[in-house]
Design an enzyme around this catalytic site. Structure first.
Site, PDB file in Angstrom:
ATOM      1  N   GLY A  84       0.829  -1.191   0.000  1.00  0.00           N
ATOM      2  CA  GLY A  84       0.000   0.000   0.000  1.00  0.00           C
ATOM      3  C   GLY A  84       0.868   1.247   0.000  1.00  0.00           C
ATOM      4  O   GLY A  84       2.061   1.200   0.329  1.00  0.00           O
ATOM      5  N   CYS A  85       0.281   2.370  -0.367  1.00  0.00           N
ATOM      6  CA  CYS A  85       1.063   3.611  -0.478  1.00  0.00           C
ATOM      7  C   CYS A  85       1.541   4.110   0.884  1.00  0.00           C
ATOM      8  O   CYS A  85       2.733   4.362   1.084  1.00  0.00           O
ATOM      9  CB  CYS A  85       0.264   4.678  -1.208  1.00  0.00           C
ATOM     10  SG  CYS A  85      -1.400   4.975  -0.535  1.00  0.00           S
TER      11      CYS A  85
END
Length: 314
Positions: free
Chosen positions: A119-120
């Site tokens: 995920g970012c």
């Protein structure tokens, strides 16, 4: 006549924000072939299954349930999957797609059939935490607080539409804090790959810029019995020689951290900001990561992992 083998790629969910970005990053590549689904059949399980099993590697740019369905549809044991959803990020059967995590992670990704794209927010947090827990500078049970600040594209097509089209959407605004139940979906991967055993407090925030993000972690040095220099040294040593991750020397830290600076790249910058009395009692540091949430935080990382998995140099 000698033929050159070109691996085939299928992007399942290419109409979404991440899928479109991956397609753009692969445009013009002559070392692979991208397979496309008939737009009228993109939600047809049979049509998807045909391509999932025909492609050498499929990238899943889907919601979690649809990503799990894609796995069940992929019956060809030679077909490989790269999942950009949250569905498999802490699954022991999947390699975590952050090649810089440790010395052996890139090889794990290269040889894995199943790879989960990080995920970012967790990319920034893990990049800061993992070297410190591995070096023993940050105890696994330390009470960690993480703040994330992202452009609205980090919320996918729905949030992009909210900011660019739907003026009545509740997530439309100049600056909003959300995930206030402290149970954001990135926390499990932050803990597992950041080396934490105690659940951190993580608060995500979204602003009215399209893309680009920062992730910050404050620490009291007195509680840890370490110095800001030790933290910087550990981070710098961990990422020495890495193509996409740079640890900025403190003397070069920008006075203002613009989250949009790395937009359009697959780069990740790490910073150690120290208070003026960092070497004395009461000293504090702010660890910060800056990246493009659509780059190293999504599509850029996916293409990096794709290249590793297929042995491509691009």
């Amino acid at each position: 006549m000698t033929s050159t083998f070109k691996p085939t790629i299928f992007i399942d969910g290419e109409a979404g924000t991440t899928g479109l970005q991956i397609r753009q990053r692969l445009a013009g590549r002559t070392d692979l072939e991208v397979l496309s689904i008939d737009p009228t059949r993109r939600k047809d399980p049979q049509a998807r299954a045909e391509l999932l099993n025909a492609a050498d590697l499929s990238i899943l740019c889907l919601h979690d349930d649809a990503a799990r369905e894609a796995v069940t549809l992929t019956t060809n044991r030679h077909a490989r999957l790269l999942d950009a959803s949250t569905a498999h990020r802490v699954d022991a059967g999947w390699a975590f797609g952050f090649p810089e995590l440790n010395g052996g992670q890139a090889e794990r990704i290269r040889t894995a059939r199943f790879v989960s794209n990080p995920g970012c927010y967790s990319t920034g947090a893990i990049a800061l935490l993992a070297p410190l827990t591995a070096a023993g500078l940050l105890p696994a049970d330390h009470p960690v607080q993480i703040q994330g600040y992202s452009g609205y594209s980090g919320g996918g097509r729905a949030l992009v539409d909210a900011h660019e089209q739907d003026q009545s959407h509740p997530m439309r605004g100049e600056f909003l804090s959300y995930g206030l139940g402290l149970d954001h979906k990135h926390i499990p991967e932050m803990m597992r790959y950041g080396g934490l055993t105690r659940t951190p407090i993580f608060v995500p925030n979204v602003g009215a810029w399209a893309q680009g993000m920062t992730v910050t972690i404050p620490l009291h040095l007195e509680e840890l019995g370490i110095s800001a220099e030790q933290i910087y040294t550990a981070l710098a040593a961990h990422y020495t020689g890495q193509q996409y991750v740079r640890v900025t020397p403190p003397a070069e830290n920008p006075a203002i951290l613009d989250p949009q600076t790395l937009n359009g790249t697959n780069d990740l910058e790490l910073f150690v900001y120290a208070s003026g009395n960092a070497s004395q009692t009461g000293g504090r540091v702010l660890l910060a990561a800056r990246l493009d949430n659509l780059g190293k935080g999504a599509s850029g990382a996916a293409v990096q992992n794709l290249n590793l998995m297929l042995g491509l140099d691009a």
